[in-house]
Design a protein around this motif. Structure first.
Motif, PDB file in Angstrom:
ATOM      1  N   GLU A 248       0.851  -1.186   0.000  1.00 57.91           N
ATOM      2  CA  GLU A 248       0.000   0.000   0.000  1.00 57.91           C
ATOM      3  C   GLU A 248       0.889   1.239   0.000  1.00 57.91           C
ATOM      4  OE1 GLU A 248      -3.349   0.303  -0.016  1.00 57.91           O
ATOM      5  OE2 GLU A 248      -3.997  -1.755   0.334  1.00 57.91           O
TER       6      GLU A 248
ATOM      7  N   ALA B 158      -3.455  -2.756   5.037  1.00 49.42           N
ATOM      8  CA  ALA B 158      -4.898  -2.689   4.786  1.00 49.42           C
ATOM      9  C   ALA B 158      -5.328  -4.105   4.448  1.00 49.42           C
ATOM     10  CB  ALA B 158      -5.199  -1.760   3.615  1.00 49.42           C
TER      11      ALA B 158
ATOM     12  N   GLN C 291      -6.566  -5.242   1.955  1.00 49.52           N
ATOM     13  CA  GLN C 291      -6.851  -5.187   0.523  1.00 49.52           C
ATOM     14  C   GLN C 291      -6.985  -6.558  -0.143  1.00 49.52           C
ATOM     15  OE1 GLN C 291      -7.657  -2.469  -1.143  1.00 49.52           O
ATOM     16  NE2 GLN C 291      -8.031  -3.732  -2.938  1.00 49.52           N
TER      17      GLN C 291
ATOM     18  N   LYS D 190      -9.880  -8.709   1.277  1.00 54.48           N
ATOM     19  CA  LYS D 190     -11.252  -8.356   0.898  1.00 54.48           C
ATOM     20  C   LYS D 190     -11.525  -8.726  -0.555  1.00 54.48           C
ATOM     21  CE  LYS D 190     -10.635  -3.316   0.199  1.00 54.48           C
ATOM     22  NZ  LYS D 190     -11.276  -2.019   0.388  1.00 54.48           N
TER      23      LYS D 190
ATOM     24  N   ARG E 188       0.953   0.856   9.375  1.00 55.17           N
ATOM     25  CA  ARG E 188       1.914   1.335   8.369  1.00 55.17           C
ATOM     26  C   ARG E 188       3.071   2.016   9.081  1.00 55.17           C
ATOM     27  NH1 ARG E 188      -2.286   3.506   3.599  1.00 55.17           N
ATOM     28  NH2 ARG E 188      -3.587   1.648   3.802  1.00 55.17           N
TER      29      ARG E 188
ATOM     30  N   GLN F  93      -9.703   1.731   9.529  1.00 55.94           N
ATOM     31  CA  GLN F  93     -10.438   2.037   8.293  1.00 55.94           C
ATOM     32  C   GLN F  93     -11.826   1.425   8.349  1.00 55.94           C
ATOM     33  OE1 GLN F  93      -8.203   0.352   5.011  1.00 55.94           O
ATOM     34  NE2 GLN F  93      -6.938   2.192   4.796  1.00 55.94           N
TER      35      GLN F  93
ATOM     36  N   ASP G 212     -13.565  -0.388   5.972  1.00 55.27           N
ATOM     37  CA  ASP G 212     -13.100  -1.015   4.744  1.00 55.27           C
ATOM     38  C   ASP G 212     -14.282  -1.698   4.055  1.00 55.27           C
ATOM     39  OD1 ASP G 212     -10.896  -1.587   3.090  1.00 55.27           O
ATOM     40  OD2 ASP G 212     -10.848  -3.654   3.823  1.00 55.27           O
TER      41      ASP G 212
ATOM     42  N   HIS H  45      -2.899   1.512  -5.716  1.00 53.03           N
ATOM     43  CA  HIS H  45      -2.158   0.276  -5.414  1.00 53.03           C
ATOM     44  C   HIS H  45      -2.251  -0.650  -6.609  1.00 53.03           C
ATOM     45  CE1 HIS H  45      -6.060  -1.345  -4.598  1.00 53.03           C
ATOM     46  NE2 HIS H  45      -6.246  -0.566  -3.547  1.00 53.03           N
TER      47      HIS H  45
ATOM     48  N   GLY I 237     -10.336   6.410  -0.029  1.00 53.23           N
ATOM     49  CA  GLY I 237     -10.073   6.220  -1.451  1.00 53.23           C
ATOM     50  C   GLY I 237     -10.287   4.770  -1.818  1.00 53.23           C
ATOM     51  N   GLY I 238     -10.571   4.539  -3.081  1.00 54.71           N
ATOM     52  CA  GLY I 238     -10.756   3.165  -3.520  1.00 54.71           C
ATOM     53  C   GLY I 238     -10.808   3.091  -5.020  1.00 54.71           C
ATOM     54  N   SER I 239     -11.230   1.940  -5.506  1.00 53.12           N
ATOM     55  CA  SER I 239     -11.217   1.735  -6.951  1.00 53.12           C
ATOM     56  C   SER I 239     -12.011   0.498  -7.327  1.00 53.12           C
ATOM     57  CB  SER I 239      -9.773   1.559  -7.433  1.00 53.12           C
ATOM     58  OG  SER I 239      -9.146   0.494  -6.739  1.00 53.12           O
TER      59      SER I 239
ATOM     60  N   ARG J  51     -11.450  -2.972  -9.152  1.00 53.43           N
ATOM     61  CA  ARG J  51     -10.207  -3.753  -9.150  1.00 53.43           C
ATOM     62  C   ARG J  51     -10.030  -4.555 -10.433  1.00 53.43           C
ATOM     63  NH1 ARG J  51      -9.591  -0.888  -4.488  1.00 53.43           N
ATOM     64  NH2 ARG J  51     -11.089  -1.549  -2.911  1.00 53.43           N
TER      65      ARG J  51
ATOM     66  N   GLY K 210     -14.158  -1.387  -4.418  1.00 51.38           N
ATOM     67  CA  GLY K 210     -14.467  -0.960  -3.050  1.00 51.38           C
ATOM     68  C   GLY K 210     -13.743   0.301  -2.687  1.00 51.38           C
ATOM     69  N   ILE K 211     -13.634   0.493  -1.397  1.00 51.44           N
ATOM     70  CA  ILE K 211     -13.085   1.745  -0.881  1.00 51.44           C
ATOM     71  C   ILE K 211     -12.733   1.532   0.596  1.00 51.44           C
ATOM     72  CG2 ILE K 211     -15.322   2.660  -0.130  1.00 51.44           C
ATOM     73  CD1 ILE K 211     -14.351   5.411  -1.278  1.00 51.44           C
ATOM     74  N   ALA K 212     -11.886   2.389   1.125  1.00 49.30           N
ATOM     75  CA  ALA K 212     -11.658   2.390   2.572  1.00 49.30           C
ATOM     76  C   ALA K 212     -11.719   3.834   3.063  1.00 49.30           C
ATOM     77  CB  ALA K 212     -10.297   1.780   2.897  1.00 49.30           C
TER      78      ALA K 212
END
Ligand code: ASP
Length: 599
Positions: free
Chosen positions: A177, A199, A201, A204, A223, A237, A239, A456, A493-495, A497, A538-540
């Motif tokens: 991340e 995360a 990530q 999930k 982190r 988060q 998440d 990411h 933020g998210g995206s 995938r 998704g997003i966190a």
């Protein structure tokens, strides 16, 4: 034990018996009559000990000290009028009554505290070293309960939308991340380490392959980064991940979730939907991918005006494909030398060679004070004055570099100049929510000479750019990513995938990860994508930041029960600390035993 809490008794209770428990908040002695404000988490109530009514309790009350834990039983009475003056205390909810004490039990005595709880304390390290005392203070007690309410609202909202809460491992594997990992040595596998998750990530996404379809988690993330006011080595988060979704669905889900969180925490209805801005415009106009828009001071591109300038620093930059940009800090011509130095330092830290500026004493360029205007032609001066709307008293600050670098430098300068001018004073109540969209997928790391992921490595390119990614053309690729921003803070933020192993491999290749490396580090996810992985995204959300903003605090440490200080230390437990000899021995014994078994 208690019959009421300390924020419960009102006029209608007058005449009733009551028992309260709590801490001695304050003690006052009025000619032998002792007044104790007894406090629990709900509030305070005044108890009065009169020697003539109950000599024994009154005598004992003399020995009380602040923060002793006590139980007081008595009769609820109206606060009296003394010499024609009401003794009602309007400042507290129980101020119309008092408890006339008949019995006092001292449950536990308190030593003198290392600091007073009724004063704001600037020494944060002292507060953190006795955090359990700090948390007794009403502001902190409120923050803790606020956090609970906001978290619960997120949980309830996501549950109402069919999302299932799933816990993922804390002892896990490194997942990129963009930060350093915290590592935990394994006793059973000497020389091997777990990584704490930056995360959840990958988990999930694997839950989507598992068919969960709608996942969320109030997830702890770790982190190893440099700390700031809004950064902690461990943070939380909200998440979220969903299958068969698209950016619009995620955006409206999260708007609903944030609305629920702000309603629970602030009681306000935030206006929906949020505004949207492209990443390009955010960078171009505000010099930041999380624009603070509560003041103007937008970045203006002056490249055309200076393309042929006799001032070589500007014209050369434009010739080499760069830009000349500027901001107008209205009314700030009176900036001090010290402030100029500070802004220059910021510019230099972010890669500029210096900071050019104009102090406009009047509207006419002949009145301007500046180290650079003498190099400009009259036409350039006039064109710039118009483009920047320069008026008497303004301060114009410049950056000349590649577009992104110049924008980022000015973006930092803009925030600092605004802070120097107190431009955000009185703007606490403005909630400027914003979606930043159309992010680039990759970014060239000039120093390392390779591409890195802007979000990411699991972020999906827009459909139109997929072929380019697979063909190894990496410039200008766009991501299906979104960030939600509030008042210059990234809330999350998210995206969408990547869910195909060949596309994921192409992405790893773009990032300079070889097939062998990808197989070793991400084999599990590449394999999972071959067994019927649904499209997903998704997003966190950063829970700590959101609670911080709702609480009106300026550091996330104020909304975390037991945070680390700005050097990453837990001052209360003195951690991190050298490992106990016993812990090290356990690791050694196991490894020796395994070595023997092998030989
Ligand atoms: N895992 C990402 C992060 O922590 C968020 C996401 O893409 O869902 O920033």
């Amino acid at each position: 034990m208690r019959t009421h809490h300390c924020n419960e008794l009102r006029k209608e209770h007058v005449g009733q018996a009551s028992t309260l428990v709590g801490w001695v908040n304050t003690k006052r002695d009025h000619h032998g009559v002792i007044f104790i404000d007894i406090r629990d988490r709900e509030g305070v109530t005044q108890a009065v000990f009169r020697p003539e009514e109950n000599p024994e309790a009154a005598k004992l009350s003399h020995s009380l000290r602040t923060e002793d834990v006590i139980q007081v039983t008595g009769r609820v009475d109206e606060r009296p009028v003394i010499d024609g003056d009401s003794t009602v205390n309007e400042a507290i909810a129980t101020g119309e009554i008092e408890l006339v004490a008949s019995d006092l039990q001292i449950i536990n005595k308190a030593e003198v505290l290392p600091f007073q709880l009724d004063k704001d304390l600037s020494n944060e390290d002292l507060r953190l070293s006795h955090r359990y005392l700090d948390l007794r203070r009403p502001r902190m007690a409120n923050n803790i309960r606020l956090r609970h309410k906001v978290t619960k609202a997120a949980r309830d909202f996501l549950d109402s939308q069919g999302f299932v809460e799933v816990e993922t491992p804390v002892l896990s594997k490194s997942t990129p991340e963009g930060a350093r990992d915290f590592l935990v040595p394994s006793r059973l596998h000497p020389g091997a380490f777990y990584a704490l998750p930056q995360a959840p990530q990958q988990y999930k996404q694997l839950l989507m392959v598992a068919g969960v379809e709608k996942y969320f988690q109030i997830a702890r993330c770790f982190r190893d980064e440099d700390l700031r006011a809004d950064r902690q080595p461990e943070f939380t988060q909200v998440d979220v991940e969903a299958s068969f979704t698209d950016p619009e669905q995620v955006i409206s889900l999260i708007e609903g979730c944030l609305a629920a969180m702000f309603k629970a925490g602030r009681g306000t209805d935030i206006p929906l939907p949020f505004e949207r801005m492209s990443w390009h415009d955010a960078m171009d106009l505000y010099g930041s991918d999380k624009p603070e828009r509560r003041f103007e001071m937008k970045l203006v591109d002056l490249s055309k005006i200076f393309a042929k300038s006799g001032f070589k620093v500007f014209s050369q930059t434009v010739k080499n494909g760069g830009v000349v940009k500027a901001i107008n800090a209205k009314g700030f011509a009176g900036i001090t030398t010290g402030q100029v130095d500070k802004l220059t330092e910021i510019a230099v830290t972010h890669g500029a060679k210096g900071l050019a500026y104009i102090q406009a004493r009047g509207e006419d360029p002949s009145t301007w004070r500046s180290p650079i205007t003498k190099f400009f032609s009259p036409e350039e001066l006039t064109a710039m004055r118009e483009a920047m709307h320069i008026e008497e008293g303004d301060l114009v600050l410049f950056a000349a570099d590649k577009w992104q670098a110049a924008s980022e430098i000015l973006g930092r300068i803009r925030l600092e100049a605004a802070a120097m001018q107190n431009l955000l004073d009185g703007k606490d109540d403005i909630l400027d929510f914003l979606w930043v969209l159309e992010f680039p997928l990759l970014e060239l790391d000039e120093e390392e000479g390779r591409y890195i992921a802007v979000h990411h490595p699991f972020t999906r390119p827009v459909d139109a750019d997929r072929a380019k990614l697979e063909a190894g053309e990496y410039d200008g690729l766009r991501a299906q990513a979104y960030d939600v921003v509030l008042n210059g803070h990234e809330l999350g933020g998210g995206s969408i995938r990547i869910h195909e192993s060949d596309l994921q491999r192409a992405m790893f290749t773009a990032l300079g990860i070889s097939d062998e490396q990808a197989a070793a580090e991400f084999g599990h996810i590449l394999e999972a994508f071959q067994f019927g992985a649904p499209p997903h995204g998704g997003i966190a959300l950063g829970l700590d930041r959101i609670v911080m903003l709702i609480a009106g605090e300026s550091s996330i440490r104020e909304v975390i029960a037991f945070p680390k200080n700005n050097k990453g230390m837990d001052l209360m437990t003195s951690s991190p600390a050298p490992a106990e000899p016993r812990q090290l021995r356990d690791l050694r014994i196991k490894s020796t035993a395994q070595d023997k078994a092998k030989s």
